[in-house]
Design a protein around this motif. Structure first.
Motif, PDB file in Angstrom:
ATOM      1  N   ARG A 124     -28.069 -34.376 -92.239  1.00  0.00           N
ATOM      2  CA  ARG A 124     -26.979 -34.526 -93.221  1.00  0.00           C
ATOM      3  C   ARG A 124     -26.078 -35.712 -92.884  1.00  0.00           C
ATOM      4  NH1 ARG A 124     -25.985 -29.359 -96.151  1.00  0.00           N
ATOM      5  NH2 ARG A 124     -28.116 -28.929 -96.736  1.00  0.00           N
ATOM      6  N   GLN A 125     -26.707 -36.826 -92.424  1.00  0.00           N
ATOM      7  CA  GLN A 125     -25.894 -38.005 -92.107  1.00  0.00           C
ATOM      8  C   GLN A 125     -25.299 -38.615 -93.369  1.00  0.00           C
ATOM      9  OE1 GLN A 125     -28.755 -40.231 -89.847  1.00  0.00           O
ATOM     10  NE2 GLN A 125     -29.690 -41.241 -91.610  1.00  0.00           N
ATOM     11  N   ALA A 126     -25.946 -38.389 -94.509  1.00  0.00           N
ATOM     12  CA  ALA A 126     -25.350 -38.753 -95.795  1.00  0.00           C
ATOM     13  C   ALA A 126     -24.722 -37.482 -96.342  1.00  0.00           C
ATOM     14  CB  ALA A 126     -26.433 -39.251 -96.747  1.00  0.00           C
ATOM     15  N   TYR A 184     -19.762 -41.602 -99.748  1.00  0.00           N
ATOM     16  CA  TYR A 184     -20.646 -40.620-100.388  1.00  0.00           C
ATOM     17  C   TYR A 184     -19.910 -39.925-101.523  1.00  0.00           C
ATOM     18  CZ  TYR A 184     -23.157 -36.259-101.258  1.00  0.00           C
ATOM     19  OH  TYR A 184     -23.796 -35.216-101.877  1.00  0.00           O
ATOM     20  N   ARG A 195     -21.110 -39.857-105.352  1.00  0.00           N
ATOM     21  CA  ARG A 195     -21.378 -38.571-105.980  1.00  0.00           C
ATOM     22  C   ARG A 195     -20.535 -38.392-107.235  1.00  0.00           C
ATOM     23  NH1 ARG A 195     -21.147 -32.267-104.133  1.00  0.00           N
ATOM     24  NH2 ARG A 195     -20.628 -31.775-106.247  1.00  0.00           N
ATOM     25  N   PHE A 211     -24.302 -33.141-108.052  1.00  0.00           N
ATOM     26  CA  PHE A 211     -25.233 -33.304-106.941  1.00  0.00           C
ATOM     27  C   PHE A 211     -26.670 -33.535-107.405  1.00  0.00           C
ATOM     28  CE2 PHE A 211     -28.148 -31.198-103.917  1.00  0.00           C
ATOM     29  CZ  PHE A 211     -28.037 -32.097-102.880  1.00  0.00           C
ATOM     30  N   ASP A 235     -33.099 -32.797-101.847  1.00  0.00           N
ATOM     31  CA  ASP A 235     -32.813 -31.450-101.362  1.00  0.00           C
ATOM     32  C   ASP A 235     -34.105 -30.653-101.317  1.00  0.00           C
ATOM     33  OD1 ASP A 235     -30.302 -29.699-100.729  1.00  0.00           O
ATOM     34  OD2 ASP A 235     -31.714 -28.407-101.768  1.00  0.00           O
ATOM     35  N   TYR A 283     -34.844 -18.844-100.940  1.00  0.00           N
ATOM     36  CA  TYR A 283     -33.916 -19.256-102.019  1.00  0.00           C
ATOM     37  C   TYR A 283     -34.468 -18.877-103.386  1.00  0.00           C
ATOM     38  CZ  TYR A 283     -31.144 -21.862 -98.624  1.00  0.00           C
ATOM     39  OH  TYR A 283     -30.344 -22.197 -97.561  1.00  0.00           O
ATOM     40  N   SER A 290     -35.146 -23.615 -92.144  1.00  0.00           N
ATOM     41  CA  SER A 290     -33.789 -23.235 -91.735  1.00  0.00           C
ATOM     42  C   SER A 290     -33.652 -21.748 -91.442  1.00  0.00           C
ATOM     43  CB  SER A 290     -32.797 -23.629 -92.823  1.00  0.00           C
ATOM     44  OG  SER A 290     -32.918 -25.003 -93.097  1.00  0.00           O
ATOM     45  N   HIS A 314     -27.838 -28.786 -86.193  1.00  0.00           N
ATOM     46  CA  HIS A 314     -27.853 -28.463 -87.623  1.00  0.00           C
ATOM     47  C   HIS A 314     -27.080 -29.585 -88.305  1.00  0.00           C
ATOM     48  CE1 HIS A 314     -27.761 -25.041 -90.870  1.00  0.00           C
ATOM     49  NE2 HIS A 314     -28.697 -25.947 -91.082  1.00  0.00           N
TER      50      HIS A 314
HETATM   51  O1  1CP Z   1     -28.633 -36.745 -94.968  1.00  0.00           O
HETATM   52  C1  1CP Z   1     -29.457 -35.827 -95.164  1.00  0.00           C
HETATM   53  O2  1CP Z   1     -29.787 -34.976 -94.311  1.00  0.00           O
HETATM   54  C2  1CP Z   1     -30.163 -35.890 -96.496  1.00  0.00           C
HETATM   55  C3  1CP Z   1     -30.483 -34.955 -97.392  1.00  0.00           C
HETATM   56  C4  1CP Z   1     -30.548 -33.444 -97.351  1.00  0.00           C
HETATM   57  C5  1CP Z   1     -31.453 -32.609 -96.664  1.00  0.00           C
HETATM   58  C6  1CP Z   1     -32.477 -32.992 -95.634  1.00  0.00           C
HETATM   59  C7  1CP Z   1     -29.737 -32.603 -98.160  1.00  0.00           C
HETATM   60  C8  1CP Z   1     -28.652 -33.061 -99.034  1.00  0.00           C
HETATM   61  N1  1CP Z   1     -30.183 -31.312 -98.037  1.00  0.00           N
HETATM   62  C9  1CP Z   1     -31.208 -31.272 -97.115  1.00  0.00           C
HETATM   63  C10 1CP Z   1     -31.993 -30.110 -96.701  1.00  0.00           C
HETATM   64  C11 1CP Z   1     -31.563 -28.744 -97.086  1.00  0.00           C
HETATM   65  N2  1CP Z   1     -31.027 -28.312 -98.251  1.00  0.00           N
HETATM   66  C12 1CP Z   1     -31.757 -27.614 -96.246  1.00  0.00           C
HETATM   67  C13 1CP Z   1     -32.434 -27.647 -94.905  1.00  0.00           C
HETATM   68  C14 1CP Z   1     -31.528 -28.054 -93.818  1.00  0.00           C
HETATM   69  C15 1CP Z   1     -30.364 -27.122 -93.516  1.00  0.00           C
HETATM   70  O3  1CP Z   1     -30.597 -26.017 -93.001  1.00  0.00           O
HETATM   71  O4  1CP Z   1     -29.224 -27.535 -93.789  1.00  0.00           O
HETATM   72  C16 1CP Z   1     -31.268 -26.491 -96.940  1.00  0.00           C
HETATM   73  C17 1CP Z   1     -31.262 -25.059 -96.449  1.00  0.00           C
HETATM   74  C18 1CP Z   1     -30.816 -26.933 -98.212  1.00  0.00           C
HETATM   75  C19 1CP Z   1     -30.252 -26.094 -99.307  1.00  0.00           C
HETATM   76  C20 1CP Z   1     -28.872 -26.530 -99.618  1.00  0.00           C
HETATM   77  N3  1CP Z   1     -28.588 -27.643-100.357  1.00  0.00           N
HETATM   78  C21 1CP Z   1     -27.669 -25.990 -99.144  1.00  0.00           C
HETATM   79  C22 1CP Z   1     -27.530 -24.793 -98.200  1.00  0.00           C
HETATM   80  C23 1CP Z   1     -27.196 -23.549 -98.884  1.00  0.00           C
HETATM   81  C24 1CP Z   1     -27.064 -22.387 -97.908  1.00  0.00           C
HETATM   82  O5  1CP Z   1     -27.864 -21.462 -97.964  1.00  0.00           O
HETATM   83  O6  1CP Z   1     -26.143 -22.423 -97.072  1.00  0.00           O
HETATM   84  C25 1CP Z   1     -26.614 -26.765 -99.669  1.00  0.00           C
HETATM   85  C26 1CP Z   1     -25.141 -26.555 -99.512  1.00  0.00           C
HETATM   86  C27 1CP Z   1     -27.229 -27.826-100.412  1.00  0.00           C
HETATM   87  C28 1CP Z   1     -26.541 -28.967-101.085  1.00  0.00           C
HETATM   88  C29 1CP Z   1     -26.668 -30.263-100.370  1.00  0.00           C
HETATM   89  N4  1CP Z   1     -27.874 -30.855-100.035  1.00  0.00           N
HETATM   90  C30 1CP Z   1     -27.639 -32.082 -99.449  1.00  0.00           C
HETATM   91  C31 1CP Z   1     -26.211 -32.285 -99.413  1.00  0.00           C
HETATM   92  C32 1CP Z   1     -25.512 -33.516 -98.887  1.00  0.00           C
HETATM   93  C33 1CP Z   1     -25.628 -31.140 -99.984  1.00  0.00           C
HETATM   94  C34 1CP Z   1     -24.132 -30.924-100.219  1.00  0.00           C
HETATM   95  C35 1CP Z   1     -23.965 -31.316-101.614  1.00  0.00           C
HETATM   96  C36 1CP Z   1     -22.721 -31.836-102.135  1.00  0.00           C
HETATM   97  O7  1CP Z   1     -21.926 -30.970-102.560  1.00  0.00           O
HETATM   98  O8  1CP Z   1     -22.539 -33.066-102.248  1.00  0.00           O
END
Ligand code: 1CP
Length: 353
Positions: free
Chosen positions: A25-27, A34, A38, A44, A75, A152, A207, A323
């Protein structure tokens, strides 16, 4: 050329004087740039499906910090979306999907077999990035592992204990297995297209692997990932794969070897000193730093960073978190962490005190 990229060298088993670094989640929302992009995208999902904007947010942390890898901005839930599941994000809460009952699983199984039209913007984002990244930066593609994506799809949202997925598995094993098989096959096709578009490494995010017990861990956390990796490597020889069975505990031992992964991503609970003897002999390891330290910073962040670097310095290592970065992380703490990686304890400070 490719082999000059530090991340690819570490994945190939090389021990480098300083570990390559990137962050899960570096982005994301901790970066003001960001939040601006966005807002421009509207929401999103629009950001994920607009290649120019998805490429832009992927590049933002590379420009700011010079990381050794960029991870595609997308995602794990885009794959079920492509398979025909409704998907939307509730601001401040997270993802929502139309939950799958047995009959809806069966409908989903009969659903779209061409996922690639829907996912074309993701492949286009990768093509843009392959042109725009600095020469030393590796490009990582990714997908969710089948079990995590299934949790999910079945619940329709994130759940603390993955209860609905465990319930379907207990009630109707056949339907559950059919869903895992569908996701395994679709993930192979999805990641294969990502590689054809220019991804140099792929990562599988499991995850919620930690909630699978006993034989279920082998059936649903190991077997599908093993099948995906074997298929990808036969289509794309030499492709490095990172596996992240978060929460796997004792199942971390032997996971990389059994699943055929080149690298294992460690959650925050893994003892890195234990990992040197039990995980590094099987290949590269990455991860482990508590993302909470990117919020609080200070000496505890420096000490924890140096501890990980020192412990894992004898084998192939990529520095990362256990994480993802959280929205309340301080962007300045990334610089503190990078300085601690590059100037580990034991090396003389630039100015003696
Ligand atoms: O920089 C990066 O890592 C790039 C992109 C990325 C990746 C690899 C995003 C963007 N999501 C993911 C993977 C992801 N998405 C996972 C696996 C990793 C982990 O455990 O965190 C999971 C479970 C998701 C599902 C998801 N998408 C969640 C989690 C929900 C939960 O059960 O807690 C959430 C909050 C998202 C939204 C999301 N995806 C990515 C971002 C930056 C965001 C936040 C969105 C925003 O509001 O801008």
């Amino acid at each position: 050329m490719t082999r000059d990229k530090p991340l690819l060298r570490a994945l190939a088993g090389e021990v480098l004087p300083t570990p390559p670094v990137w962050l899960m989640r570096q982005a994301g929302r901790y970066l003001p740039e960001y939040r601006a992009t966005r807002a421009q995208a509207g929401d999103f999902l629009a950001l994920c499906y607009t290649p120019e904007l998805a490429a832009e947010v992927t590049l933002q942390p590379i420009r700011r910090y010079g990381f050794d890898a960029a991870i595609l901005f997308a995602d794990i839930l885009l794959l079920p979306h492509a398979l025909g599941t409704d998907l939307w994000f509730v601001t401040g809460e997270g993802p929502r999907l139309s939950p799958l009952t047995e009959s809806r699983v069966l409908a989903a199984l009969k659903g779209k077999d061409d996922i690639h039209d829907h996912l074309a913007p993701v492949y286009e984002t990768i093509r843009i990035l392959a042109h725009e990244l600095p020469p030393g930066t590796a490009l990582i593609g990714f997908a969710g592992a089948p079990w995590t994506v299934a949790t999910y799809m079945i619940a329709g949202r994130g759940t603390p204990d993955q209860g609905p997925a465990h319930a379907l598995k207990g009630r109707d094993r056949g339907t559950f297995n059919a869903l895992i098989d569908l996701l395994t096959g679709a993930t192979i096709e999805y990641l294969s297209k990502q590689v054809e578009a220019g991804a140099e490494v792929v990562k599988l995010f499991d995850s919620w692997a930690g909630s699978l017990q006993g034989a279920d861990f082998d059936r649903y956390a190991v077997a599908p990932v093993k099948r995906i990796i074997a298929a990808l490597k036969s289509r794309h020889p030499g492709l490095p794969v990172i596996a992240f069975p978060r929460g796997a505990g004792r199942h971390y031992a032997g996971f990389a070897r059994t699943a055929g992964a080149d690298a294992l991503a460690l959650d925050t609970s893994v003892d890195v000193v234990w990992a040197t003897g039990h995980l590094q002999p099987d290949g590269c390891v990455q991860g482990n730093l508590d993302p909470g330290l990117m919020v609080t910073g200070g000496q505890p962040l420096i000490d924890a960073t140096r501890h990980i670097v020192a412990a894992l310095s004898g084998g192939p290592h990529i520095f990362n978190l256990g994480h993802g970065m959280t929205p309340d992380a301080d962007p300045e703490n990334v610089h503190v962490m990078l300085e601690a990686i590059r100037n580990p304890a034991g090396r003389a400070p630039a100015t003696p005190v």
